[in-house]
Motif scaffolding. Structure first.
Motif, PDB file in Angstrom:
ATOM      1  N   MET A   1       8.142   8.785  39.524  1.00  0.00           N
ATOM      2  CA  MET A   1       7.102   8.176  40.362  1.00  0.00           C
ATOM      3  C   MET A   1       6.929   6.692  40.049  1.00  0.00           C
ATOM      4  O   MET A   1       6.518   5.913  40.908  1.00  0.00           O
ATOM      5  CB  MET A   1       5.789   8.941  40.189  1.00  0.00           C
ATOM      6  N   HIS A   2       7.273   6.313  38.819  1.00  0.00           N
ATOM      7  CA  HIS A   2       7.226   4.897  38.440  1.00  0.00           C
ATOM      8  C   HIS A   2       8.540   4.169  38.714  1.00  0.00           C
ATOM      9  O   HIS A   2       8.646   2.973  38.454  1.00  0.00           O
ATOM     10  CB  HIS A   2       6.875   4.769  36.960  1.00  0.00           C
ATOM     11  N   GLY A   3       9.544   4.882  39.215  1.00  0.00           N
ATOM     12  CA  GLY A   3      10.791   4.228  39.591  1.00  0.00           C
ATOM     13  C   GLY A   3      11.996   4.565  38.757  1.00  0.00           C
ATOM     14  O   GLY A   3      13.062   3.978  38.962  1.00  0.00           O
ATOM     15  N   SER A   4      11.892   5.495  37.808  1.00  0.00           N
ATOM     16  CA  SER A   4      13.055   5.870  37.003  1.00  0.00           C
ATOM     17  C   SER A   4      14.136   6.471  37.890  1.00  0.00           C
ATOM     18  O   SER A   4      13.861   7.240  38.806  1.00  0.00           O
ATOM     19  CB  SER A   4      12.662   6.887  35.923  1.00  0.00           C
ATOM     20  N   ALA A   5      15.381   6.122  37.580  1.00  0.00           N
ATOM     21  CA  ALA A   5      16.515   6.635  38.349  1.00  0.00           C
ATOM     22  C   ALA A   5      17.027   7.970  37.822  1.00  0.00           C
ATOM     23  O   ALA A   5      17.835   8.622  38.472  1.00  0.00           O
ATOM     24  CB  ALA A   5      17.649   5.619  38.331  1.00  0.00           C
TER      25      ALA A   5
ATOM     26  N   ALA B   1      12.199   5.263  28.094  1.00  0.00           N
ATOM     27  CA  ALA B   1      11.192   4.245  27.791  1.00  0.00           C
ATOM     28  C   ALA B   1      11.775   2.857  28.003  1.00  0.00           C
ATOM     29  O   ALA B   1      11.103   1.968  28.569  1.00  0.00           O
ATOM     30  CB  ALA B   1      10.691   4.399  26.355  1.00  0.00           C
ATOM     31  N   ALA B   2      13.007   2.655  27.566  1.00  0.00           N
ATOM     32  CA  ALA B   2      13.657   1.357  27.748  1.00  0.00           C
ATOM     33  C   ALA B   2      13.847   1.047  29.231  1.00  0.00           C
ATOM     34  O   ALA B   2      13.675  -0.095  29.674  1.00  0.00           O
ATOM     35  CB  ALA B   2      14.998   1.345  27.027  1.00  0.00           C
ATOM     36  N   GLU B   3      14.196   2.073  30.016  1.00  0.00           N
ATOM     37  CA  GLU B   3      14.350   1.881  31.463  1.00  0.00           C
ATOM     38  C   GLU B   3      13.033   1.467  32.103  1.00  0.00           C
ATOM     39  O   GLU B   3      12.980   0.535  32.918  1.00  0.00           O
ATOM     40  CB  GLU B   3      14.865   3.174  32.100  1.00  0.00           C
TER      41      GLU B   3
ATOM     42  N   ARG C   1       8.021   6.788  23.432  1.00  0.00           N
ATOM     43  CA  ARG C   1       8.347   6.240  22.116  1.00  0.00           C
ATOM     44  C   ARG C   1       7.773   7.114  20.994  1.00  0.00           C
ATOM     45  O   ARG C   1       8.380   7.236  19.930  1.00  0.00           O
ATOM     46  CB  ARG C   1       7.843   4.807  22.005  1.00  0.00           C
ATOM     47  N   ALA C   2       6.624   7.733  21.225  1.00  0.00           N
ATOM     48  CA  ALA C   2       6.032   8.607  20.211  1.00  0.00           C
ATOM     49  C   ALA C   2       6.887   9.849  19.992  1.00  0.00           C
ATOM     50  O   ALA C   2       7.022  10.324  18.852  1.00  0.00           O
ATOM     51  CB  ALA C   2       4.616   9.006  20.626  1.00  0.00           C
ATOM     52  N   LEU C   3       7.479  10.388  21.057  1.00  0.00           N
ATOM     53  CA  LEU C   3       8.334  11.568  20.926  1.00  0.00           C
ATOM     54  C   LEU C   3       9.665  11.209  20.275  1.00  0.00           C
ATOM     55  O   LEU C   3      10.179  11.947  19.442  1.00  0.00           O
ATOM     56  CB  LEU C   3       8.566  12.210  22.297  1.00  0.00           C
ATOM     57  N   GLY C   4      10.241  10.099  20.687  1.00  0.00           N
ATOM     58  CA  GLY C   4      11.386   9.535  19.983  1.00  0.00           C
ATOM     59  C   GLY C   4      12.728  10.226  20.137  1.00  0.00           C
ATOM     60  O   GLY C   4      13.674   9.900  19.423  1.00  0.00           O
ATOM     61  N   ARG C   5      12.860  11.187  21.057  1.00  0.00           N
ATOM     62  CA  ARG C   5      14.162  11.806  21.285  1.00  0.00           C
ATOM     63  C   ARG C   5      15.072  10.820  22.026  1.00  0.00           C
ATOM     64  O   ARG C   5      14.579   9.890  22.668  1.00  0.00           O
ATOM     65  CB  ARG C   5      14.004  13.093  22.099  1.00  0.00           C
ATOM     66  N   PRO C   6      16.387  11.010  21.952  1.00  0.00           N
ATOM     67  CA  PRO C   6      17.280  10.067  22.639  1.00  0.00           C
ATOM     68  C   PRO C   6      16.927   9.854  24.107  1.00  0.00           C
ATOM     69  O   PRO C   6      16.901   8.719  24.591  1.00  0.00           O
ATOM     70  CB  PRO C   6      18.662  10.708  22.473  1.00  0.00           C
ATOM     71  N   LYS C   7      16.646  10.938  24.838  1.00  0.00           N
ATOM     72  CA  LYS C   7      16.318  10.774  26.259  1.00  0.00           C
ATOM     73  C   LYS C   7      14.993  10.033  26.438  1.00  0.00           C
ATOM     74  O   LYS C   7      14.833   9.265  27.390  1.00  0.00           O
ATOM     75  CB  LYS C   7      16.265  12.138  26.961  1.00  0.00           C
TER      76      LYS C   7
END
Length: 221
Positions: A79-83, A199-201, A188-194
């Motif tokens: 909803m925020h625009g993640s692909a 988060a970076a996206e 970032r709090a969960l910190g898993r690779p995905k």
């Protein structure tokens, strides 16, 4: 122009992503894995929950019954625009006993089945939702329904509820979803690779949004 329209229409963006998920998963062999089995890299798009994924029946039921659940996880990211696509719907609500009946009625309306954190079945009734986290499956979407009592890497998630965004589509469907900034914090709090990748996206897309400081700095050059 189309890109600008999509930015202003989070629910239309979600509908398009759900359709794409169903299309891509249509001819995929079943694995027997559900959202609780998703790995930390690909996420639930790689599980059977992507088959027939459609979060809208439950979102519509939550709206009809006045349940003030907030969409979190990758559906909120879309909803925020993640692909990135997903195959589950995660929700956060305040955990107040007075609000549990509306939540239970919405889940019952779509024929959802509940389970505790071990997968043991729970009755679809208000008391079941008072746990920190309840797993659910429904004909269109499975996922987790959480309260602020669920540990979240030290993050105070009650504030995420207070800052949630409300969007309404042309048909009157009202959906609340976590803000971009809070979703980044949750990732970032969960910190898993995905989570770190997503988060970076979101962080990068925020910097490209019209009116952001980074966008203004770039346009000034």
């Amino acid at each position: 122009m189309l890109h600008d329209q999509m930015i202003d229409e989070p629910l239309e963006r979600l509908r398009a992503a759900a359709r794409r998920t169903r299309e891509l998963a249509l001819n995929r062999a079943a694995t027997g894995l559900g959202h609780e089995d998703a790995d930390d890299e690909v996420g639930t798009f790689g599980t059977d929950d992507a088959l027939g994924f459609d979060p809208f029946p439950l979102l519509e039921a939550l709206h009809r019954h006045g349940a003030r659940a907030v969409v979190i996880g990758q559906v909120a990211g879309i909803m925020h625009g993640s692909a990135e696509l997903t195959g589950d719907l995660d929700l956060l609500w305040d955990g107040a006993p007075a609000h549990a009946p509306a939540l239970a009625a919405a889940f019952a309306a779509v024929g959802a089945r509940l389970g505790d954190e071990t997968g043991a079945p729970l009755a679809t009734r208000p008391g079941s939702f008072l746990r920190p986290k309840v797993r659910f499956t429904s004909p269109g979407a499975g996922g987790d329904c959480c309260t602020p009592a669920l540990p979240w890497g030290g993050l105070h998630v009650q504030g995420c509820l207070d800052r949630a965004i409300t969007t309404v589509d042309a048909g009157g469907l009202e959906v609340r979803y976590v803000s971009r900034e809070d979703l980044i914090r949750m990732r970032r709090a969960l910190g898993r690779p995905k989570d770190l990748r997503r988060a970076a996206e979101l962080e990068a897309s925020k910097q490209r949004r019209p009116g952001s400081q980074a966008s203004e700095d770039t346009s000034a050059k």
